[in-house]
Design an enzyme around this catalytic site. Structure first.
Site, PDB file in Angstrom:
ATOM      1  NE  ARG A 103      25.610  54.196  15.804  1.00  0.00           N
ATOM      2  CZ  ARG A 103      25.386  54.425  17.079  1.00  0.00           C
ATOM      3  NH1 ARG A 103      26.283  55.972  17.382  1.00  0.00           N
ATOM      4  NH2 ARG A 103      24.737  54.365  17.926  1.00  0.00           N
ATOM      5  CB  THR A 107      32.317  48.190  17.004  1.00  0.00           C
ATOM      6  OG1 THR A 107      31.820  48.283  15.902  1.00  0.00           O
ATOM      7  CG2 THR A 107      32.794  46.753  17.289  1.00  0.00           C
ATOM      8  CG  ASP A 199      17.659  54.150  14.345  1.00  0.00           C
ATOM      9  OD1 ASP A 199      18.279  53.521  14.543  1.00  0.00           O
ATOM     10  OD2 ASP A 199      17.655  54.951  13.334  1.00  0.00           O
ATOM     11  CG  ASP A 202      14.913  51.953  12.925  1.00  0.00           C
ATOM     12  OD1 ASP A 202      14.814  51.497  11.890  1.00  0.00           O
ATOM     13  OD2 ASP A 202      15.478  51.593  13.880  1.00  0.00           O
TER      14      ASP A 202
HETATM   15  C1  PRP Z   1      22.743  56.438  12.424  1.00  0.00           C
HETATM   16  C2  PRP Z   1      22.596  57.606  11.915  1.00  0.00           C
HETATM   17  C3  PRP Z   1      23.781  58.146  11.251  1.00  0.00           C
HETATM   18  C4  PRP Z   1      24.953  57.282  12.243  1.00  0.00           C
HETATM   19  C5  PRP Z   1      25.325  58.134  13.592  1.00  0.00           C
HETATM   20  O1  PRP Z   1      22.549  55.576  11.148  1.00  0.00           O
HETATM   21  O2  PRP Z   1      21.436  58.068  10.622  1.00  0.00           O
HETATM   22  O3  PRP Z   1      24.173  57.639  10.072  1.00  0.00           O
HETATM   23  O4  PRP Z   1      23.909  56.080  12.832  1.00  0.00           O
HETATM   24  O5  PRP Z   1      26.166  57.631  14.362  1.00  0.00           O
HETATM   25  P1  PRP Z   1      27.702  57.797  14.452  1.00  0.00           P
HETATM   26  O6  PRP Z   1      28.049  59.349  14.500  1.00  0.00           O
HETATM   27  O7  PRP Z   1      27.948  57.175  15.540  1.00  0.00           O
HETATM   28  O8  PRP Z   1      28.476  57.068  13.375  1.00  0.00           O
HETATM   29  P2  PRP Z   1      22.391  54.022  11.474  1.00  0.00           P
HETATM   30  O9  PRP Z   1      23.564  53.065  11.759  1.00  0.00           O
HETATM   31  O10 PRP Z   1      21.153  53.726  12.608  1.00  0.00           O
HETATM   32  O11 PRP Z   1      21.515  53.461  10.098  1.00  0.00           O
HETATM   33  P3  PRP Z   1      20.522  53.914   9.518  1.00  0.00           P
HETATM   34  O12 PRP Z   1      20.484  55.493   8.868  1.00  0.00           O
HETATM   35  O13 PRP Z   1      20.156  52.951   8.194  1.00  0.00           O
HETATM   36  O14 PRP Z   1      19.357  53.834  10.449  1.00  0.00           O
END
Ligand code: PRP
Length: 209
Positions: A103, A107, A199, A202
């Site tokens: 993400r 945004t 998260d 993480d």
């Molecule tokens: C987090 C989570 C999802 C997403 C959810 O990933 O694991 O993939 O955000 O958010 P959304 O529904 O608003 O799209 P992140 O971007 O933190 O990446 P990561 O899994 O690499 O930590």
């Protein structure tokens, strides 16, 4: 409206509490994701089609069943990786097709960085794996990709979903089934699920800064 199944089970409630707890270590968090993914997997595959076969036991022929569909596990990197192993335990012959997305912190829109879905025929059933559905942007992007690939039966497995993101995914994909352990009411100003669990990526990979 896409069909939503929220697991109601004392083990789900118990393990969910562990996952949410800020004191839970990354090792225990990973183990807990694994347990909940296993339970989600059992629910989400309850109606997979089978075909009759006959196996020989040491004593006699025995009418039996085997899965009659190609199943694809589609983890959204990184956090979705935490759900792959338990689903693979349940469906050892499943194919695994990774989709890399993160993400954008400004945004909250998903940014794709890995996608090697093949040109050849799509799987019959695609299980999208991601422990979190927040705004729903990542899941929407993954589902759109599977639709473009030609997957006829798409199911989303997520531990925690936020109501606003869930509404969006359900409205947009009426034919997609969604399986979750919990639905949380809201997102904060950074688009994190509240109360949520922080998260997941993480916490699974011990990369909290
Ligand atoms: C987090 C989570 C999802 C997403 C959810 O990933 O694991 O993939 O955000 O958010 P959304 O529904 O608003 O799209 P992140 O971007 O933190 O990446 P990561 O899994 O690499 O930590």
């Amino acid at each position: 409206m896409g069909r939503l199944s929220q697991l109601s089970h004392p083990l789900v409630a118990h393990h969910l509490a562990t996952m949410r707890d800020e004191k839970t270590s990354p090792a225990e968090f990973r183990a807990t994701v694994n347990r909940l993914a296993m339970l989600l997997g059992v629910y989400a595959t309850a109606d997979l089609p089978t075909e009759p076969i006959t196996v020989k036991t040491p004593l006699a022929d025995c009418p039996s069943q085997k899965l009659s569909v190609r199943v694809g596990l589609v983890p959204i990197l990184r956090a979705g990786l935490g759900l792959v192993e338990p689903l693979h335990q349940l469906i050892p012959d499943a194919e695994v097709w990774h989709l890399g997305m993160y993400r954008n912190e400004e945004t909250a829109e998903p940014v794709s960085y890995y996608d090697k879905l093949p040109k050849r025929g799509a799987v019959d059933v695609g299980l999208v794996l991601d422990p979190m559905l927040a705004t729903g942007g990542s899941i929407r992007s993954a589902v759109e990709r599977l639709i473009r690939w030609g997957v006829p039966d798409i199911r989303v497995l997520s531990v925690i979903a936020a109501q606003p993101g869930l509404d969006r995914v359900q409205a947009e994909f009426p034919n997609v089934s969604i399986f979750v352990c919990a639905v949380d009411p809201s997102l904060n100003e950074r688009q994190f699920i509240v109360p949520g669990l922080g998260d997941a990526g993480d916490r699974i990979f011990n990369t909290l800064e």
